[in-house]
Structures are given as C-alpha cells and as structure tokens.
Motif scaffolding. Structure first.
Motif, short mmCIF file in Angstrom:
data_model
loop_
_atom_site.label_atom_id
_atom_site.label_comp_id
_atom_site.label_asym_id
_atom_site.label_seq_id
_atom_site.Cartn_x
_atom_site.Cartn_y
_atom_site.Cartn_z
N GLY A 35 0.82 -1.21 0.00
CA GLY A 35 0.00 0.00 0.00
C GLY A 35 0.85 1.26 0.00
N ILE A 36 0.60 2.15 -0.95
CA ILE A 36 1.37 3.39 -1.07
C ILE A 36 0.45 4.58 -0.83
CG2 ILE A 36 2.91 4.74 -2.53
CD1 ILE A 36 3.93 1.90 -1.92
N ALA A 37 0.80 5.43 0.12
CA ALA A 37 0.00 6.62 0.40
C ALA A 37 -0.11 7.47 -0.87
CB ALA A 37 0.62 7.43 1.52
N PRO A 38 -1.28 8.07 -1.12
CA PRO A 38 -1.53 8.77 -2.39
C PRO A 38 -0.91 10.17 -2.46
CG PRO A 38 -3.46 8.89 -0.99
CD PRO A 38 -2.47 8.01 -0.26
N HIS A 39 0.42 10.20 -2.42
CA HIS A 39 1.13 11.49 -2.46
C HIS A 39 1.13 12.10 -3.86
CE1 HIS A 39 4.61 9.42 -4.25
NE2 HIS A 39 4.33 8.44 -3.39
N THR A 40 0.77 11.30 -4.85
CA THR A 40 0.63 11.79 -6.22
C THR A 40 -0.42 10.92 -6.91
OG1 THR A 40 1.85 12.42 -8.22
CG2 THR A 40 2.53 10.37 -7.14
N SER A 41 -0.56 11.04 -8.22
CA SER A 41 -1.62 10.30 -8.91
C SER A 41 -1.34 8.79 -8.88
CB SER A 41 -1.72 10.77 -10.36
OG SER A 41 -0.56 10.42 -11.08
N ALA A 69 -5.04 4.68 -2.50
CA ALA A 69 -6.39 5.09 -2.12
C ALA A 69 -6.67 6.45 -2.75
CB ALA A 69 -6.49 5.17 -0.60
N PRO A 70 -7.93 6.86 -2.80
CA PRO A 70 -8.26 8.14 -3.45
C PRO A 70 -7.63 9.34 -2.75
CG PRO A 70 -10.23 6.80 -3.16
CD PRO A 70 -9.15 6.12 -2.40
N LEU A 162 -8.49 25.47 3.80
CA LEU A 162 -7.80 24.94 2.63
C LEU A 162 -8.79 24.27 1.69
CD1 LEU A 162 -4.55 23.28 4.03
CD2 LEU A 162 -4.86 25.58 3.15
N ARG A 163 -8.47 24.29 0.41
CA ARG A 163 -9.14 23.45 -0.57
C ARG A 163 -8.28 22.21 -0.76
NH1 ARG A 163 -9.31 26.86 -5.74
NH2 ARG A 163 -9.74 24.78 -6.60
N TYR A 164 -8.93 21.06 -0.90
CA TYR A 164 -8.18 19.80 -1.01
C TYR A 164 -8.26 19.26 -2.43
CZ TYR A 164 -8.69 20.16 4.04
OH TYR A 164 -8.69 20.60 5.33
N VAL A 165 -7.12 18.78 -2.90
CA VAL A 165 -7.06 18.11 -4.20
C VAL A 165 -6.38 16.77 -4.01
CG1 VAL A 165 -7.06 20.24 -5.54
CG2 VAL A 165 -4.90 19.29 -4.79
N SER A 166 -6.50 15.91 -5.01
CA SER A 166 -6.12 14.51 -4.82
C SER A 166 -4.64 14.22 -5.02
CB SER A 166 -6.92 13.62 -5.78
OG SER A 166 -6.67 14.00 -7.12
#
Length: 276
Positions: A35-41, A69-70, A162-166
């Motif tokens: 499992g890799i944390a979603p630090h990028t796409s 994960a998303p 803050l606004r959050y993006v993926s």
C-alpha cells in the motif's frame, strides 16, 4: 443394466477422479498488498513502485500488487482496517498505524522529508501575509504536508480554509493556472516535477525536516519480516533500486532514529480525530 453396487462403485470412482482433478489444480496465492499513500496520482505511484514490486515478487515468491487510495484519509482508514500487508506512508500515519493498528515500522528513506508551500514564480505572493483571504491548496485533511501547512497558516494569523485536491501534480497546475495562490506539497514531490514546471514555481516556505515516508509491516505478516528486510536491502543494492533512488531523489534507505516517530504524535492525534 447397472446393479446398485456397480452404481455405487461408479459414483465413488467419479468422486475420486473429481477430487484428484481439484487437488491437481494450482492453489491461487493471495497477492501481497503493497500500500502506497496517495502522495501523487495513482498512475505515477504504479510507475514509481513497479521496480520494487517486481523485486519483492521475486524475493518473496508470491504475487505482489501495488495499491493506493483516493486520498490520505481513505488510505488511513484502510491502514487501520489492516488492508495493506506492507504500507509506505508519511511519518504521522506510520505512527498512528504503530499505535492503533499494531503495525511494525521497518525503515524510511535517507533523503530529508520537508513540506513546502509553492507559489507561482512570477506571481504577487512574496510573504505569508500576501495570502490573506486567498485560496490555498492541500492534499487532504490527513496529509502530513497539509496538517503542517494548516499549523503554518495559523502561526501567521491566516485563517482561510484549505481546498483539497487529490494529487501533488494537481496542486502545481492549479497554482500555475491562478486558481489558487499557494499549495502545500512535499519537497520530494516538487523535485519529481519536470524541470520546466519547477522553473515556474517558487518556495514561499520550507518546513523543518520531518519523518518522511516510512515502511510499516502488518502484524499478520511478521513471519515475513526477516525476508522483507533482506529483500528491501537487496533492492537498495540492485541497479533497479539505485536508479529508483536517484530518479526520485530518495538517497536510499536508512533505519529510523530512536523516538523519531514519537515526534509525530501531535499529527497522528489529528488524523485519529478525523477518522472518528
């Protein structure tokens, strides 16, 4: 005409043949979930961790799949639910996994982990106060760089949400398009950007070093700990591993320092509160 005894014999032979056929079929192995944390796409994560996936698959002798994960909050929830056999996530989630889900920290990257606030290089934002009432981006409410950024905003008497993006590359594009005044991401993600994008950005602030991406092992996989540690070290010495570390500016693996993850307790507590 079959007699009852011959019918029974025929049934027993058929059942035996069916059993032998089932036993002869190869047992499907459950894949080992990295499992890799979603630090990028997700696309970049799959590409980034493909060399490690292949190395672990060969070393462990089982199928290995890379999953993410998303967003960081969903990743933390899945981490708490034991969805990953081995996870790579930032220090505060690693600490939470250690305390609340009995994961075992293994190692981290040698390169320093820092959060950064990025602004457009030719834009008007030069000082923290220039951000007053302007949109600022983070990755998710439970991302380490976002949590650090929120503390930094508060320290500078800035109160906008803050606004959050993926993904971090989305942060960069939105800042350069003028849809946000600044965005929080990691130095490692900034360094992974194409040079032409880096040249269009400027650091508004750089954090102190923090516990970066940490490898944590699920308690159900502790029997594999020696093999996994050997596999990670052999990956670090391989040509594929050296290329991986050089490409992503990670400088190899290192052991965690004593109480290094303890410093993440305040951030881990914030994630815990969010998940409740």
């Amino acid at each position: 005409m079959h007699t009852p005894s011959s019918s029974r014999r025929l049934f027993m032979v058929s059942a035996l043949l069916f059993t032998l056929q089932v036993q002869a079929q190869p047992v499907q192995q459950q894949p080992f979930r990295l499992g890799i944390a979603p630090h990028t796409s997700a696309r970049v994560i799959l590409e980034m961790y493909q060399p490690l996936r292949l190395h672990l698959e060969k070393a462990l002798g089982v199928p290995v799949e890379v999953v993410t994960a998303p967003d960081f909050t969903e990743f933390a929830q899945r981490l708490m639910h034991q969805d990953y056999d081995l996870a790579v996530t930032t220090g505060h989630q690693a600490r939470l996994a250690q305390l609340d889900a009995n994961y075992t920290p293994l190692l981290t990257y040698s390169a320093e982990f820092r959060a950064v606030a990025l602004v457009a290089g030719n834009g008007p934002i030069r000082r923290p106060e220039d951000l007053k009432d302007k949109p600022v981006l983070g990755l998710s409410p439970t991302s380490l760089v976002t949590l650090w950024g929120q503390h930094w905003l508060k320290k500078n008497s800035l109160s906008q949400p803050l606004r959050y993006v993926s993904a971090s590359d989305s942060v960069v594009h939105l800042v350069l398009e003028g849809q946000a005044a600044a965005g929080f991401t990691s130095m490692a993600n900034y360094q992974s950007l194409p040079r032409d994008l880096q040249a269009q950005l400027r650091f508004l602030v750089i954090s102190e070093p923090m516990a970066g991406r940490v490898y944590v092992l699920n308690r159900q996989q502790l029997a594999r700990k020696p093999a996994l540690e050997a596999a990670l070290q052999s990956f670090a010495q391989s040509e594929a591993g050296k290329t991986y570390f050089a490409r992503y500016k990670l400088d190899g693996y290192r052991a965690l320092k004593p109480k290094e993850l303890d410093a993440m307790d305040p951030y881990a507590s914030e994630v815990r509160a969010t998940l409740k």
